[in-house]
Design a protein around this motif. Structure first.
Motif: not given
Length: 436
Positions: A193-215
Motif C-alpha cells: 500500500g505504498f505510493t512510489e516517489v522519486s525525490p531529489p537527491f540534493l536537499v536544502s538545509e530546511h529538509c535536513m533540519v526538518g528530519v533532525g539531521q541538522f543542526p
RNA sequence: GGAGAGGUGGCUGAGUGGUUUAAGGCGCACGCCUGGAAAGCGUGAGUGGGCUAAUACCCCACCGGGGGUUCGAAUCCCCCCCUCUCCGCCA
C-alpha cells in the motif's frame, strides 16, 4: 523538536525521559526554561505597549482629519518614546527566543514508555528471530571473495574513481543491485500500500533540519557547491537517506484528515561522509560512503502511530523472508536510539561469511518530533490542527542486503543460488564464476 | 547567465500612508425559507503567539521572507527568496 508547552509544564518528566538516553541532554532544560521565562516577560510588556500605541495612532489619525495639527504633533511626540521602548523589548525577546530555539533544536526526542532503558547496543532486547543459519557443509566465503570471483564488484576501481568507501558494481553485480531495488519497490507498492516517489537527491538545509539531521549532525553530510561559487556552499546537501526529502514532501502544509495515512516508498542512493567514524576504509561493502536504499515513510494520525510502526517492520521483514534470509528484529534501547526517534526497531541479517549480524533496516516512529520541526499538520475532525506522527523505515538498505544474499545462498561450487522471487528481476537463477 | 512580469485569505480579485476591523465575488459550514432541493436571506469561519482551567473572552503579530522610514505600512525605501514568460547554455 519537543513541544515547549510540555517542557514548561512537565519539566521533570522531560528531564527524566531525556536522562534515559544517557547523553546529558536534560542539563539544557533549565536554561531553556529560563530563556522562555524572559521571552514571555519581554513579549508581554511589548504587547501591552503596542496596544497603547495602536490606540494612540488611531487618535492621531482622527485629530489630523479634524485639522487639529498642534494636538496631533503633541501626541506624536508622546507615542514616539513608546515606540523606542517597544523596539528594545522586541529585540530582547527575539534574541532570547533565538537562543531558546537553538537549544531546542539540539534536544533529542523523548523515548516512548515502551522502550527498554539501557546504555548501549548491548542492552537492546531481541524481539524475534526468523529462519536459521544454514547447516555448514563447507567454509562460507566472505562477500569480498564472492564479489571478486563472480566479478560482481570491482573494489579497486571503485576506489580509483572516488576513494575508499565507494563501490563499482559490474556486470551481474550491477544487475543484481538493480533487481533488488525493483523487487522491493514493486512489493511495497503492489502489496503493502505504498505510493512510489522519486525525490531529489540534493536537499536544502530546511529538509535536513526538518528530519533532525541538522543542526546536530551537520558534520556527517556531504555539502554541495555550485561551480566555484563558495557562497552557494551549504545550500544543498547530498541526501544521507531518502527520508530527508520524502518526509519533507508536505512540510508547512495543513493536510485534510482524509488524506491520512500517507505511505511513501522511495529509492535513493544514500551519501554518508561519516566524518571521524571508524570502519570506513575497511575492505568490503559493510560500511561505505554511498549505498542504495529503499525507504518507507508514513505520515499518520498520532493514535495510529505505533500500529503503523509494527506494520512497517513487518513490511521490511517480508522482503527478507521472500529472499530466504535469516534475520532478527531487535528493539533499540533508550541509549542506542537515534536523535529524532521515540521508538526504533532494527532488523539485522545473519551474514555467514562475516559470522556476524548486519543491520539492514531501522524502523522508527518519530511521533510529532519531525512534524513540529517542519511545521506539518493535519486538520482533525473537530477542525483542530494537530501534528501527525512521522515514521521512517528502511525497506531495506542495499549494500548489506547484497552482501548477505551472496553469503547466505553461496554453494560449495562457488556459485550463488538466486531466491525464486528475485529470478524474474535478475533474469537468471544462479550466479556462476565466469570461465577464464 | 540575460531581459521582463508577478507573489494579498480555501480560490479569485480590489487595495499606492489613517473608519481596511483586508472590499467584492466564488466556494465552504450552520440556520431561515421549502414537501425536498435550487435560488434567496442571515450568521460564521485563517495561522501563530501572549493571558487562561478553557479549543471562552481579551491582547499582539501575520498581505513571499528579512530589515528600514513613520505616531501609524499590504501600501514608501533597501536586501533576499520563489514562480511564470522569452532568450542563451545544456542532458
Amino acid at each position: 523538536m519537543l513541544d515547549i508547552k510540555i517542557v514548561r509544564e512537565r519539566a521533570d518528566f522531560v528531564k527524566e525521559r531525556l536522562a534515559t538516553r544517557g547523553a546529558g541532554d536534560e542539563r539544557a532544560i533549565d536554561e531553556i526554561l529560563a530563556l522562555d521565562e524572559v521571552r514571555r516577560a519581554r513579549l508581554g510588556e511589548a504587547e501591552r505597549l503596542k496596544a497603547q500605541r495602536n490606540a494612540a495612532s488611531k487618535e492621531i489619525g482622527a485629530l489630523m482629519a479634524q485639522k487639529k495639527a498642534a494636538e496631533a504633533e503633541a501626541r506624536k511626540a508622546e507615542v514616539r518614546s513608546i515606540g523606542d521602548r517597544i523596539a528594545v523589548l522586541d529585540r530582547e525577546a527575539a534574541e532570547v527566543e533565538g537562543k531558546r530555539e537553538q537549544l531546542m533544536l539540539q534536544i533529542p526526542n523523548l523515548p516512548d514508555a515502551s522502550v527498554a532503558v539501557g546504555k548501549s547496543a548491548e542492552d537492546n532486547p531481541v524481539i524475534r528471530t526468523w529462519g536459521r543459519a544454514a547447516a555448514v557443509e563447507f567454509t562460507p566465503k566472505s562477500h569480498v571473495e564472492l564479489c571478486e570471483s563472480l566479478r560482481l564488484v570491482d573494489f579497486a576501481r571503485g576506489a580509483k574513481l572516488s576513494g575508499s568507501g565507494f563501490l563499482l558494481y559490474t556486470g551481474w553485480g550491477a544487475r543484481l543491485e538493480r533487481a533488488l531495488i525493483q523487487f522491493m519497490l514493486d512489493l511495497h507498492t503492489r502489496e503493502h500500500g505504498f505510493t512510489e516517489v522519486s525525490p531529489p537527491f540534493l536537499v536544502s538545509e530546511h529538509c535536513m533540519v526538518g528530519v533532525g539531521q541538522f543542526p546536530k549532525f551537520r558534520d556527517q553530510a556531504y555539502a554541495a557547491r555550485e561551480g566555484l561559487d563558495d557562497s552557494s556552499l551549504g545550500k544543498l546537501f547530498l541526501v544521507p537517506t531518502a527520508e530527508a526529502p520524502v518526509a519533507n514532501i508536505h512540510r508547512e502544509e495543513i493536510l485534510p484528515e482524509s488524506q491520512l495515512p500517507i505511505r511513501y516508498v522511495a529509492y535513493s542512493p544514500c551519501f554518508r561522509a561519516e566524518a571521524g567514524a571508524a570502519g570506513v576504509g575497511t575492505r568490503g561493502m559493510i560500511r561505505v560512503h554511498q549505498f542504495d536504499k529503499v525507504e518507507l515513510i508514513k505520515i499518520v494520525k498520532p493514535e495510529d502511530g505505533y500500529a503503523e510502526l509494527e506494520a512497517m517492520v513487518g513490511n521490511a521483514e517480508r522482503i527478507l523472508q521472500m529472499l530466504g534470509l535469516h534475520y532478527r528484529v531487535i528493539g533499540l534501547c533508550t541509549g542506542d536510539m537515534g536523535f529524532a526517534s521515540a521508538k526504533t526497531y532494527d532488523i539485522e541479517l545473519w551474514a555467514p561469511g562475516q559470522g556476524s549480524w548486519l543491520e539492514v533496516s531501522s524502523c522508527s516512529n518519530c511521533e510529532d518530533f519531525q512534524a513540529r520541526r517542519m511545521n506539518l499538520r493535519y486538520k482533525d475532525a473537530e477542525g483542530h490542527n494537530r501534528f501527525p506522527h512521522i515514521l521512517n523505515g528502511s525497506g531495506t538498505a542495499l549494500a548489506r542486503l547484497f552482501v548477505t544474499l551472496l553469503e547466505t545462498h553461496q554453494q560449495a561450487d562457488g556459485s550463488v543460488l538466486i531466491p525464486e522471487p528475485l529470478r524474474p528481476y535478475l533474469g537468471t537463477d544462479r550466479l556462476v564464476p565466469p570461465t577464464p
